[in-house]
Design an enzyme around this catalytic site. Structure first.
Site, mmCIF file in Angstrom:
data_model
loop_
_atom_site.group_PDB
_atom_site.id
_atom_site.type_symbol
_atom_site.label_atom_id
_atom_site.label_comp_id
_atom_site.label_asym_id
_atom_site.label_seq_id
_atom_site.Cartn_x
_atom_site.Cartn_y
_atom_site.Cartn_z
ATOM 1 N N SER A 149 1.094 -1.170 0.049
ATOM 2 C CA SER A 149 -0.044 0.188 0.163
ATOM 3 C C SER A 149 0.904 1.412 -0.127
ATOM 4 O O SER A 149 2.076 1.044 0.361
ATOM 5 C CB SER A 149 -0.825 0.066 1.191
ATOM 6 O OG SER A 149 -1.409 1.291 1.481
ATOM 7 N N TYR A 162 -3.488 0.013 9.992
ATOM 8 C CA TYR A 162 -3.402 -0.581 8.643
ATOM 9 C C TYR A 162 -1.894 -0.263 8.153
ATOM 10 O O TYR A 162 -1.186 -1.053 7.458
ATOM 11 C CB TYR A 162 -4.209 0.148 7.662
ATOM 12 C CG TYR A 162 -4.284 0.012 6.232
ATOM 13 C CD1 TYR A 162 -3.804 0.656 5.149
ATOM 14 C CD2 TYR A 162 -4.989 -1.174 5.871
ATOM 15 C CE1 TYR A 162 -3.727 0.550 4.079
ATOM 16 C CE2 TYR A 162 -5.243 -1.523 4.488
ATOM 17 C CZ TYR A 162 -4.533 -0.664 3.266
ATOM 18 O OH TYR A 162 -4.447 -0.958 2.158
#
Ligand code: NAP
Ligand code: GCO
Length: 264
Positions: A149, A162
């Site tokens: 990500s 996250y």
């Protein structure tokens, strides 16, 4: 050493497991693999999603194999891999795609919520990779692609769990590459930018400030689509990338290279 030809980008005869691939990025990557010749296997968290995925693959002309499995359950994952090997064949390509996000200010986030995100986004890829590597070693080759990500490199408000998980996934990618490269297993990551999927839908609602923010931070001046990820994934799954190992390929339209458009 295989001679390079255009066929080097093909995946014919390969079996690919893509986790959490009933829809979204996983579905697109699996579809790209199928278009390149691979046999598609996917799992998702419940039968409803697996059935939804099977229907979507069928509508796309893809005969996929779908299984219910929670990537955080090591016993279930070990059984899944055994079942896939019996019913479909040994996995050549693994994409650790399954993931969740919880957008909560860190000091308001419960430890349980933090653990759940890390469990799925980091422990899951560990568990599934651990289950498939032994057969890849026996087979003499393997490809593992971890879906990282922007948050493998950057932080932002409300995504502490996250970002911690995706940062860890970057280093797990490098460690698998380091530990198993000698067995002709290549482990790389794909770091998508901001992609139009259900996971980012809350950020793309009409007038949401994040929507215009992301467009200002992206040289391509647009959100990514799941199709943007298909080619990079096929490359990392193919023989064309056999000497690419431990690399995170950012498919972000240039976000990480760009300071952002000056406000007008
Ligand atoms: P998504 O639309 O939320 O799809 C994620 C899939 O994983 C869903 O089918 C989900 O099922 C499944 N899943 C969740 N927990 C699972 C578990 N424990 N076991 C098995 N499957 C599970 O997400 P996406 O946007 O396609 O993202 C896919 C991956 O790309 C994720 O790892 C995400 O972090 C990453 N990513 C996304 C973006 C983006 O902009 N969208 C950018 C960079 C990276 P449920 O429907 O039950 O949740
Ligand atoms: C967010 C987004 C991002 C994307 C993606 C960016 O809330 O910032 O959900 O985290 O999902 O990971 O690469």
């Amino acid at each position: 050493m295989k001679e390079f030809t255009p066929e080097s980008f093909r995946l014919d005869g390969k079996i690919a497991l893509v986790t959490g691939a009933s829809y979204g990025i996983g579905f697109a990557i699996a579809s790209g693999f199928a278009k390149s010749g691979a046999t598609i296997v996917f799992n998702d968290i419940n039968q409803e999603l697996v059935d939804k995925g099977l229907k979507a693959y069928e509508e796309a002309g893809i005969q996929a194999h779908g299984y219910v499995c929670d990537v955080t359950d090591e016993n279930a994952v070990q059984e899944l891999v055994k079942k896939i090997e019996e019913e479909v064949g040994v996995i050549d390509i693994l994409v650790n795609n399954a993931g969740i996000i919880k957008r909560i200010p860190m000091i308001e986030m419960s430890a349980d919520d933090f653990r759940k995100v890390v469990d799925i986004d980091l422990n899951g890829p560990f568990i599934v990779s651990k289950a498939v590597i032994p057969s890849m070693i026996k087979k003499g080759h393997g490809k593992i692609i971890n879906i990282c990500s922007m948050m493998s490199e950057l932080g932002r408000e409300t995504v502490s769990a996250y970002a911690a998980a995706k940062g860890g996934l970057k280093m797990l990618t490098r460690n698998i590459a380091s530990e198993y490269g000698e067995y002709n297993i290549q482990c790389n990551g794909i770091g998508p930018g901001y992609i139009e999927t259900p996971q980012t839908a809350p950020l793309r609602t009409e007038g949401h400030p994040f929507n215009s923010f992301i467009i200002s931070k992206t040289p391509a001046a647009r959100w990514g689509t799941t199709e943007d990820l298909m080619g990079p994934a096929v490359f990392l799954a193919s023989d064309a990338s056999n000497f690419v190992n431990g690399h995170i390929l950012y498919v972000d339209g240039g976000i990480l290279a760009y300071i952002g458009k000056q406000p007008q």
